[in-house]
Design a protein around this motif. Structure first.
Motif, PDB file in Angstrom:
ATOM      1  N   PRO A 124      -9.299  22.654  -9.077  1.00  0.00           N
ATOM      2  CA  PRO A 124      -8.753  23.115 -10.365  1.00  0.00           C
ATOM      3  C   PRO A 124      -7.518  22.324 -10.793  1.00  0.00           C
ATOM      4  O   PRO A 124      -6.645  22.040  -9.993  1.00  0.00           O
ATOM      5  CB  PRO A 124      -8.390  24.578 -10.104  1.00  0.00           C
ATOM      6  N   ASN A 125      -7.480  21.938 -12.059  1.00  0.00           N
ATOM      7  CA  ASN A 125      -6.341  21.264 -12.686  1.00  0.00           C
ATOM      8  C   ASN A 125      -5.963  19.938 -12.041  1.00  0.00           C
ATOM      9  O   ASN A 125      -4.848  19.473 -12.200  1.00  0.00           O
ATOM     10  CB  ASN A 125      -5.105  22.177 -12.702  1.00  0.00           C
ATOM     11  N   GLU A 126      -6.866  19.318 -11.311  1.00  0.00           N
ATOM     12  CA  GLU A 126      -6.538  18.073 -10.629  1.00  0.00           C
ATOM     13  C   GLU A 126      -6.112  16.986 -11.607  1.00  0.00           C
ATOM     14  O   GLU A 126      -5.082  16.366 -11.439  1.00  0.00           O
ATOM     15  CB  GLU A 126      -7.739  17.599  -9.798  1.00  0.00           C
ATOM     16  N   CYS A 127      -6.887  16.753 -12.619  1.00  0.00           N
ATOM     17  CA  CYS A 127      -6.608  15.630 -13.518  1.00  0.00           C
ATOM     18  C   CYS A 127      -5.527  15.930 -14.544  1.00  0.00           C
ATOM     19  O   CYS A 127      -4.947  15.023 -15.111  1.00  0.00           O
ATOM     20  CB  CYS A 127      -7.882  15.185 -14.202  1.00  0.00           C
ATOM     21  N   SER A 128      -5.250  17.189 -14.808  1.00  0.00           N
ATOM     22  CA  SER A 128      -4.268  17.495 -15.845  1.00  0.00           C
ATOM     23  C   SER A 128      -2.830  17.435 -15.339  1.00  0.00           C
ATOM     24  O   SER A 128      -1.908  17.442 -16.128  1.00  0.00           O
ATOM     25  CB  SER A 128      -4.555  18.879 -16.428  1.00  0.00           C
ATOM     26  N   LYS A 129      -2.612  17.360 -14.046  1.00  0.00           N
ATOM     27  CA  LYS A 129      -1.261  17.327 -13.492  1.00  0.00           C
ATOM     28  C   LYS A 129      -0.598  15.964 -13.669  1.00  0.00           C
ATOM     29  O   LYS A 129       0.593  15.884 -13.896  1.00  0.00           O
ATOM     30  CB  LYS A 129      -1.288  17.648 -11.998  1.00  0.00           C
ATOM     31  N   GLU A 130      -1.365  14.906 -13.516  1.00  0.00           N
ATOM     32  CA  GLU A 130      -0.822  13.552 -13.542  1.00  0.00           C
ATOM     33  C   GLU A 130      -1.659  12.676 -14.462  1.00  0.00           C
ATOM     34  O   GLU A 130      -2.804  13.008 -14.761  1.00  0.00           O
ATOM     35  CB  GLU A 130      -0.827  12.977 -12.118  1.00  0.00           C
ATOM     36  N   PRO A 131      -1.111  11.538 -14.873  1.00  0.00           N
ATOM     37  CA  PRO A 131      -1.892  10.633 -15.724  1.00  0.00           C
ATOM     38  C   PRO A 131      -3.181  10.199 -15.018  1.00  0.00           C
ATOM     39  O   PRO A 131      -3.221  10.016 -13.805  1.00  0.00           O
ATOM     40  CB  PRO A 131      -0.964   9.441 -15.919  1.00  0.00           C
ATOM     41  N   ARG A 132      -4.214  10.033 -15.815  1.00  0.00           N
ATOM     42  CA  ARG A 132      -5.532   9.694 -15.268  1.00  0.00           C
ATOM     43  C   ARG A 132      -5.501   8.421 -14.421  1.00  0.00           C
ATOM     44  O   ARG A 132      -6.137   8.347 -13.377  1.00  0.00           O
ATOM     45  CB  ARG A 132      -6.513   9.526 -16.436  1.00  0.00           C
ATOM     46  N   GLN A 133      -4.748   7.408 -14.861  1.00  0.00           N
ATOM     47  CA  GLN A 133      -4.694   6.142 -14.123  1.00  0.00           C
ATOM     48  C   GLN A 133      -4.079   6.343 -12.738  1.00  0.00           C
ATOM     49  O   GLN A 133      -4.540   5.765 -11.758  1.00  0.00           O
ATOM     50  CB  GLN A 133      -3.896   5.100 -14.913  1.00  0.00           C
ATOM     51  N   LYS A 134      -3.058   7.190 -12.629  1.00  0.00           N
ATOM     52  CA  LYS A 134      -2.441   7.441 -11.337  1.00  0.00           C
ATOM     53  C   LYS A 134      -3.411   8.155 -10.404  1.00  0.00           C
ATOM     54  O   LYS A 134      -3.511   7.838  -9.223  1.00  0.00           O
ATOM     55  CB  LYS A 134      -1.166   8.268 -11.487  1.00  0.00           C
ATOM     56  N   VAL A 135      -4.149   9.115 -10.939  1.00  0.00           N
ATOM     57  CA  VAL A 135      -5.142   9.841 -10.145  1.00  0.00           C
ATOM     58  C   VAL A 135      -6.197   8.869  -9.626  1.00  0.00           C
ATOM     59  O   VAL A 135      -6.571   8.911  -8.449  1.00  0.00           O
ATOM     60  CB  VAL A 135      -5.786  10.968 -10.979  1.00  0.00           C
ATOM     61  N   LYS A 136      -6.644   7.950 -10.478  1.00  0.00           N
ATOM     62  CA  LYS A 136      -7.648   6.966 -10.066  1.00  0.00           C
ATOM     63  C   LYS A 136      -7.122   6.064  -8.956  1.00  0.00           C
ATOM     64  O   LYS A 136      -7.824   5.791  -7.980  1.00  0.00           O
ATOM     65  CB  LYS A 136      -8.083   6.124 -11.267  1.00  0.00           C
ATOM     66  N   VAL A 137      -5.893   5.603  -9.096  1.00  0.00           N
ATOM     67  CA  VAL A 137      -5.314   4.716  -8.078  1.00  0.00           C
ATOM     68  C   VAL A 137      -5.116   5.468  -6.762  1.00  0.00           C
ATOM     69  O   VAL A 137      -5.412   4.928  -5.687  1.00  0.00           O
ATOM     70  CB  VAL A 137      -3.989   4.097  -8.582  1.00  0.00           C
ATOM     71  N   ASP A 138      -4.656   6.701  -6.815  1.00  0.00           N
ATOM     72  CA  ASP A 138      -4.504   7.510  -5.601  1.00  0.00           C
ATOM     73  C   ASP A 138      -5.842   7.656  -4.876  1.00  0.00           C
ATOM     74  O   ASP A 138      -5.919   7.528  -3.651  1.00  0.00           O
ATOM     75  CB  ASP A 138      -3.940   8.896  -5.917  1.00  0.00           C
ATOM     76  N   ARG A 139      -6.883   7.903  -5.625  1.00  0.00           N
ATOM     77  CA  ARG A 139      -8.221   8.053  -5.026  1.00  0.00           C
ATOM     78  C   ARG A 139      -8.690   6.740  -4.414  1.00  0.00           C
ATOM     79  O   ARG A 139      -9.318   6.723  -3.359  1.00  0.00           O
ATOM     80  CB  ARG A 139      -9.216   8.548  -6.070  1.00  0.00           C
ATOM     81  N   GLN A 140      -8.375   5.638  -5.066  1.00  0.00           N
ATOM     82  CA  GLN A 140      -8.757   4.333  -4.521  1.00  0.00           C
ATOM     83  C   GLN A 140      -8.019   4.052  -3.216  1.00  0.00           C
ATOM     84  O   GLN A 140      -8.608   3.556  -2.257  1.00  0.00           O
ATOM     85  CB  GLN A 140      -8.481   3.226  -5.536  1.00  0.00           C
TER      86      GLN A 140
END
Length: 87
Positions: free
Chosen positions: A18-34
């Motif tokens: 829940p609310n994973e992507c809305s907490k931080e900018p999408r690009q940061k979430v993508k880089v963290d996952r990478q």
């Protein structure tokens, strides 16, 4: 290739959070996952960071049976005998 497959698996798991992507900018979430995908696919046992989002994501993945430990930089202590010779 193994990291990209792992990143897809991580994204599938994290998108259900829940609310994973809305907490931080999408690009940061993508880089963290990478970062996590590269670490896990290369059998890293430990992630050390001061990035709260990355640490929280890694700790969530541990709950999902991924074997990686997440440690904040502030939790690491340097032995006193080593500190005296640093400077």
């Amino acid at each position: 290739m193994k990291s990209s497959v792992m990143c897809t698996m991580i994204s599938d798991i994290m998108n259900n959070r829940p609310n994973e992507c809305s907490k931080e900018p999408r690009q940061k979430v993508k880089v963290d996952r990478q970062i996590l995908a590269i670490a896990i696919s290369n059998k890293a046992k430990l992630i050390i960071s001061n990035d709260k989002g990355l640490l929280n994501a890694a700790r969530y993945l541990v709950e999902q049976q991924f074997k990686i430990q997440a440690v904040d930089v502030s939790e690491i202590t340097v032995p006193v005998e080593t500190q005296s010779t640093l400077f």
